[in-house]
Design a protein around this motif. Structure first.
Motif, PDB file in Angstrom:
ATOM      1  N   GLY A 141       0.820  -1.208   0.000  1.00  0.00           N
ATOM      2  CA  GLY A 141       0.000   0.000   0.000  1.00  0.00           C
ATOM      3  C   GLY A 141       0.851   1.254   0.000  1.00  0.00           C
ATOM      4  N   THR A 142       2.170   1.076   0.107  1.00  0.00           N
ATOM      5  CA  THR A 142       3.145   2.171   0.176  1.00  0.00           C
ATOM      6  C   THR A 142       2.745   3.224   1.216  1.00  0.00           C
ATOM      7  N   ASN A 143       3.247   3.062   2.413  1.00  0.00           N
ATOM      8  CA  ASN A 143       2.974   3.982   3.517  1.00  0.00           C
ATOM      9  C   ASN A 143       4.216   4.758   3.920  1.00  0.00           C
ATOM     10  N   GLU A 144       3.972   5.887   4.637  1.00  0.00           N
ATOM     11  CA  GLU A 144       5.095   6.641   5.204  1.00  0.00           C
ATOM     12  C   GLU A 144       5.621   5.954   6.450  1.00  0.00           C
ATOM     13  N   GLN A 145       4.804   5.076   7.070  1.00  0.00           N
ATOM     14  CA  GLN A 145       5.221   4.391   8.285  1.00  0.00           C
ATOM     15  C   GLN A 145       5.243   2.885   8.043  1.00  0.00           C
ATOM     16  N   HIS A 146       6.376   2.274   8.394  1.00  0.00           N
ATOM     17  CA  HIS A 146       6.508   0.820   8.262  1.00  0.00           C
ATOM     18  C   HIS A 146       6.615   0.196   9.639  1.00  0.00           C
ATOM     19  N   LYS A 147       5.935  -0.951   9.823  1.00  0.00           N
ATOM     20  CA  LYS A 147       5.874  -1.629  11.119  1.00  0.00           C
ATOM     21  C   LYS A 147       6.715  -2.902  11.096  1.00  0.00           C
ATOM     22  N   GLY A 148       6.834  -3.512  12.268  1.00  0.00           N
ATOM     23  CA  GLY A 148       7.495  -4.804  12.367  1.00  0.00           C
ATOM     24  C   GLY A 148       8.960  -4.750  12.767  1.00  0.00           C
ATOM     25  N   PHE A 149       9.412  -3.601  13.280  1.00  0.00           N
ATOM     26  CA  PHE A 149      10.819  -3.454  13.667  1.00  0.00           C
ATOM     27  C   PHE A 149      10.990  -3.417  15.186  1.00  0.00           C
ATOM     28  N   ASP A 150      10.128  -4.132  15.916  1.00  0.00           N
ATOM     29  CA  ASP A 150      10.155  -4.115  17.384  1.00  0.00           C
ATOM     30  C   ASP A 150      11.527  -4.521  17.940  1.00  0.00           C
ATOM     31  N   PHE A 151      12.218  -5.407  17.239  1.00  0.00           N
ATOM     32  CA  PHE A 151      13.536  -5.852  17.685  1.00  0.00           C
ATOM     33  C   PHE A 151      14.498  -4.684  17.871  1.00  0.00           C
ATOM     34  N   PHE A 152      14.328  -3.616  17.053  1.00  0.00           N
ATOM     35  CA  PHE A 152      15.241  -2.470  17.080  1.00  0.00           C
ATOM     36  C   PHE A 152      14.700  -1.304  17.910  1.00  0.00           C
ATOM     37  N   ASN A 153      13.680  -1.504  18.719  1.00  0.00           N
ATOM     38  CA  ASN A 153      13.107  -0.397  19.497  1.00  0.00           C
ATOM     39  C   ASN A 153      14.180   0.392  20.236  1.00  0.00           C
ATOM     40  N   GLY A 154      14.193   1.718  19.982  1.00  0.00           N
ATOM     41  CA  GLY A 154      15.163   2.599  20.628  1.00  0.00           C
ATOM     42  C   GLY A 154      16.521   2.638  19.964  1.00  0.00           C
ATOM     43  N   GLN A 155      16.729   1.825  18.931  1.00  0.00           N
ATOM     44  CA  GLN A 155      18.010   1.755  18.235  1.00  0.00           C
ATOM     45  C   GLN A 155      17.978   2.606  16.967  1.00  0.00           C
ATOM     46  N   THR A 156      19.057   3.326  16.710  1.00  0.00           N
ATOM     47  CA  THR A 156      19.193   4.041  15.440  1.00  0.00           C
ATOM     48  C   THR A 156      19.766   3.073  14.418  1.00  0.00           C
ATOM     49  N   VAL A 157      19.082   2.959  13.290  1.00  0.00           N
ATOM     50  CA  VAL A 157      19.459   1.981  12.271  1.00  0.00           C
ATOM     51  C   VAL A 157      19.684   2.660  10.924  1.00  0.00           C
ATOM     52  N   ASN A 158      20.425   1.971  10.075  1.00  0.00           N
ATOM     53  CA  ASN A 158      20.601   2.408   8.696  1.00  0.00           C
ATOM     54  C   ASN A 158      19.411   1.883   7.902  1.00  0.00           C
ATOM     55  N   ILE A 159      19.055   2.604   6.849  1.00  0.00           N
ATOM     56  CA  ILE A 159      17.840   2.295   6.097  1.00  0.00           C
ATOM     57  C   ILE A 159      18.121   2.190   4.605  1.00  0.00           C
ATOM     58  N   ARG A 160      17.555   1.151   3.999  1.00  0.00           N
ATOM     59  CA  ARG A 160      17.469   1.061   2.539  1.00  0.00           C
ATOM     60  C   ARG A 160      15.992   0.973   2.213  1.00  0.00           C
ATOM     61  N   ALA A 161      15.481   1.953   1.501  1.00  0.00           N
ATOM     62  CA  ALA A 161      14.063   2.013   1.171  1.00  0.00           C
ATOM     63  C   ALA A 161      13.906   1.933  -0.342  1.00  0.00           C
ATOM     64  N   ASP A 162      13.217   0.896  -0.800  1.00  0.00           N
ATOM     65  CA  ASP A 162      13.153   0.571  -2.223  1.00  0.00           C
ATOM     66  C   ASP A 162      14.587   0.476  -2.748  1.00  0.00           C
ATOM     67  N   THR A 163      15.006   1.353  -3.632  1.00  0.00           N
ATOM     68  CA  THR A 163      16.390   1.296  -4.118  1.00  0.00           C
ATOM     69  C   THR A 163      17.213   2.480  -3.609  1.00  0.00           C
ATOM     70  N   PHE A 164      16.702   3.166  -2.584  1.00  0.00           N
ATOM     71  CA  PHE A 164      17.359   4.364  -2.081  1.00  0.00           C
ATOM     72  C   PHE A 164      17.970   4.135  -0.699  1.00  0.00           C
ATOM     73  N   VAL A 165      19.044   4.862  -0.421  1.00  0.00           N
ATOM     74  CA  VAL A 165      19.613   4.884   0.921  1.00  0.00           C
ATOM     75  C   VAL A 165      18.982   6.059   1.644  1.00  0.00           C
ATOM     76  N   GLU A 166      18.211   5.777   2.670  1.00  0.00           N
ATOM     77  CA  GLU A 166      17.533   6.815   3.445  1.00  0.00           C
ATOM     78  C   GLU A 166      18.436   7.254   4.592  1.00  0.00           C
ATOM     79  N   SER A 167      18.093   8.390   5.201  1.00  0.00           N
ATOM     80  CA  SER A 167      18.837   8.833   6.381  1.00  0.00           C
ATOM     81  C   SER A 167      18.549   7.879   7.537  1.00  0.00           C
ATOM     82  N   ASP A 168      19.479   7.792   8.475  1.00  0.00           N
ATOM     83  CA  ASP A 168      19.320   6.896   9.619  1.00  0.00           C
ATOM     84  C   ASP A 168      18.073   7.281  10.412  1.00  0.00           C
ATOM     85  N   LYS A 169      17.404   6.272  10.957  1.00  0.00           N
ATOM     86  CA  LYS A 169      16.174   6.484  11.729  1.00  0.00           C
ATOM     87  C   LYS A 169      16.282   5.748  13.057  1.00  0.00           C
ATOM     88  N   THR A 170      15.610   6.283  14.075  1.00  0.00           N
ATOM     89  CA  THR A 170      15.497   5.609  15.368  1.00  0.00           C
ATOM     90  C   THR A 170      14.132   4.948  15.433  1.00  0.00           C
TER      91      THR A 170
END
Length: 198
Positions: A141-170
């Motif tokens: 459905g292409t959303n601005e919010q993606h779920k299912g990352f509970d394992f990383f709660n509170g962690q800043t992670v690197n992101i690859r979104a589709d074919t793009f490198v996104e800025s790091d997110k917490t």
């Protein structure tokens, strides 16, 4: 913990910094145990585990994974019929404690610090992933919010979104929020590849 590969037995010397190949020599009619890590002895650091992934239809080479006491993995790529012996070192932002090969799949037991908490994680090598220790979320459905990352709660992670490198997110409450809409989001830790000629 010796392993058998291509008719040879691979084992670690008592010193803990040399790998030898025990093989029958037809010309000499005797067994030899030559040092196959002589150019890569700096990659062998008191091994604690070893496993082998044998050749497959897709890849004729065999791989010997040697887990070092410092949490790195020395990897031997070997193809006897081509006299190929190539070493490399796998490092991660954690400590690999053990390794296991099941059929074509490679698994590691890795100790990591996630959001300040020490965890032991069973991880699988996956050529479809672009990040280390990663999780993926696919939302058609292409959303601005993606779920299912509970394992990383509170962690800043690197992101690859589709074919793009996104800025790091917490990660917050298992969610990652973007300014844009993405279908395929992968979150984890980036890694770099270094090549060095002999």
């Amino acid at each position: 913990f010796p392993v058998t590969i291509d008719g040879a037995t691979i084992f670690i010397e008592d010193s803990g910094n040399s790998v030898r190949e025990f093989l029958f020599n037809q010309l000499e009619i005797s067994y030899n145990a030559k040092n196959i890590s002589i150019l890569a002895s700096h990659l062998i650091r008191q091994p604690v585990a070893m496993s082998v992934r044998k050749s497959t239809d897709e890849n004729p080479a065999c791989y010997v994974f040697i887990v070092n006491s410092d949490g790195t993995i020395a990897v031997l790529n070997t193809l006897r019929e081509q006299n190929l012996l190539a070493w490399s070192l796998f490092e991660t932002n954690g400590i690999v404690e053990d390794i296991c090969i099941m059929d074509k799949d490679t698994y590691t037991l890795t100790k990591r610090i996630i959001a300040g908490v020490e965890r032991r994680i069973l991880e699988k090598f996956d050529s479809n992933c672009f990040l280390d220790c990663s999780l993926r979320s696919i939302d058609y459905g292409t959303n601005e919010q993606h779920k299912g990352f509970d394992f990383f709660n509170g962690q800043t992670v690197n992101i690859r979104a589709d074919t793009f490198v996104e800025s790091d997110k917490t990660v917050s409450s298992g969610n990652i929020t973007f300014d844009n809409k993405y279908k395929d989001v992968e979150a984890g830790f980036k890694f770099s590849v270094h090549l060095k000629t002999l």
